[in-house]
Write a protein that holds these residues in place. Structure first.
Motif, PDB file in Angstrom:
ATOM      1  N   LEU A 168       0.838  -1.203   0.000  1.00 12.18           N
ATOM      2  CA  LEU A 168       0.000   0.000   0.000  1.00 12.18           C
ATOM      3  C   LEU A 168       0.870   1.248   0.000  1.00 12.18           C
ATOM      4  O   LEU A 168       1.929   1.279   0.631  1.00 12.18           O
ATOM      5  N   ASP A 169       0.434   2.267  -0.704  1.00  8.58           N
ATOM      6  CA  ASP A 169       1.138   3.561  -0.732  1.00  8.58           C
ATOM      7  C   ASP A 169       0.370   4.504   0.184  1.00  8.58           C
ATOM      8  O   ASP A 169      -0.643   5.078  -0.204  1.00  8.58           O
ATOM      9  N   MET A 170       0.854   4.658   1.426  1.00  5.24           N
ATOM     10  CA  MET A 170       0.119   5.382   2.446  1.00  5.24           C
ATOM     11  C   MET A 170       0.456   6.881   2.431  1.00  5.24           C
ATOM     12  O   MET A 170       1.508   7.281   1.930  1.00  5.24           O
ATOM     13  N   PRO A 171      -0.411   7.732   2.984  1.00  2.70           N
ATOM     14  CA  PRO A 171      -0.177   9.181   2.918  1.00  2.70           C
ATOM     15  C   PRO A 171       1.011   9.657   3.737  1.00  2.70           C
ATOM     16  O   PRO A 171       1.458  10.801   3.568  1.00  2.70           O
ATOM     17  N   TRP A 172       1.542   8.811   4.631  1.00  7.55           N
ATOM     18  CA  TRP A 172       2.749   9.216   5.373  1.00  7.55           C
ATOM     19  C   TRP A 172       4.012   8.830   4.612  1.00  7.55           C
ATOM     20  O   TRP A 172       5.087   8.672   5.176  1.00  7.55           O
ATOM     21  N   ARG A 173       3.867   8.674   3.289  1.00  7.78           N
ATOM     22  CA  ARG A 173       4.995   8.342   2.423  1.00  7.78           C
ATOM     23  C   ARG A 173       6.059   9.434   2.422  1.00  7.78           C
ATOM     24  O   ARG A 173       5.788  10.588   2.805  1.00  7.78           O
ATOM     25  N   SER A 174       7.253   9.079   1.976  1.00  8.57           N
ATOM     26  CA  SER A 174       8.341  10.044   1.842  1.00  8.57           C
ATOM     27  C   SER A 174       7.946  11.143   0.855  1.00  8.57           C
ATOM     28  O   SER A 174       7.439  10.868  -0.234  1.00  8.57           O
ATOM     29  N   GLY A 175       8.158  12.393   1.264  1.00  4.74           N
ATOM     30  CA  GLY A 175       7.839  13.520   0.392  1.00  4.74           C
ATOM     31  C   GLY A 175       6.398  13.963   0.450  1.00  4.74           C
ATOM     32  O   GLY A 175       6.024  14.942  -0.212  1.00  4.74           O
TER      33      GLY A 175
END
Length: 265
Positions: free
Chosen positions: A56-63
């Motif tokens: 999953l690509d979560m909103p606390w991702r890098s950047g």
């Protein structure tokens, strides 16, 4: 072995169908703070004979921005992400803040039909420790150390050959770019951990990490074990905070063995 086709059509007046031999169970993978879904590339490859992985690509991702904190709890983000997985999830794997977000989701009353839950390097809080300024300042140092270790992991061999001054400059720039919101997002999860209601959780849970990792140091691991009876802890001093990358084979072996045991139980 009889099975329903996954796709069928009428083409040129004849019936065509596509079947699938291997009906692999789905594994959903949740990354940590200031990381991204691709950090699971190696682990997903090692699990590929047993699971179909959905990182999953979560909103606390890098950047990313930290507007997500005002829009929903991290537990609600976990719920939303899992609902997007196109197949029933058999195994859920979550790292660091992702693991803490899963704990918040469970404590909120979620009752997922999982065969196994794998928590990698979560941060836990001993209820015997008050939340004071000394703890706050100490966690800032631990936060910087973990983020620095994350940069070393991403750089790989380059980190060992790089000029120390250049690496230190990269660390400073990285922490400045993250800003205080990144630290506060993780501290919120950490300081709230001991107030989570986890005794009701029945999902077979495996916690993988190191006894030297900041999040499970000393009585923090004991507190998690006491608060979550369904959890089995495998703490290995050889593991790093980013064990799913740096000790991926060992972690994959633990996940497969644990999931196989509980899927056949």
């Amino acid at each position: 072995m009889a099975s329903s086709p996954v796709s069928e059509s009428l083409l040129y007046g004849e019936e065509l169908a596509v079947h699938r031999f291997a009906e692999l169970p789905a594994a959903a993978l949740v990354h940590g703070l200031e990381d991204d879904w691709s950090s699971y590339t190696k682990l997903s490859q090692l699990l590929s004979g047993k699971f179909r992985s959905f990182p999953l690509d979560m909103p606390w991702r890098s950047g990313g921005t930290y507007r997500w904190r005002a829009r929903a709890t991290s537990g609600q983000w976990i719920e939303g992400g899992l609902q997007m997985v196109p197949e029933p999830v058999s195994v859920l794997v979550a790292h660091s803040m992702g693991a803490n977000s899963v704990l918040q989701w469970l404590a909120s009353g979620a009752n997922p039909k999982l065969d196994a839950l794998i928590l990698l390097s979560p941060f836990y809080w001993s209820p015997t420790q008050p939340v004071d300024w000394a703890i706050f300042d100490g966690f800032r140092e631990q936060f910087a150390a973990v983020m620095t270790a994350g940069l070393q992991t991403r750089l790989g061999e380059r980190a060992h050959t790089m000029d120390p001054d250049i690496f230190s400059a990269m660390v400073r720039k990285m922490l400045e770019k993250m800003g205080p919101q990144a630290f506060l997002a993780l501290f919120d999860q950490y300081s709230a951990a001991s107030s989570l209601a986890l005794s009701h959780v029945s999902v077979p849970t495996l916690v993988i990490g190191s006894p030297h990792d900041p999040g499970l140091l000393g009585d923090r691991a004991d507190a998690l074990r006491a608060d979550m009876p369904s959890a089995e802890l495998r703490l290995d001093p050889r593991f790093s905070h980013f064990c799913h990358v740096e000790q991926a084979q060992e972690v994959a072996d633990l996940i497969i063995a644990f999931a196989d045991h509980h899927r056949s139980a």
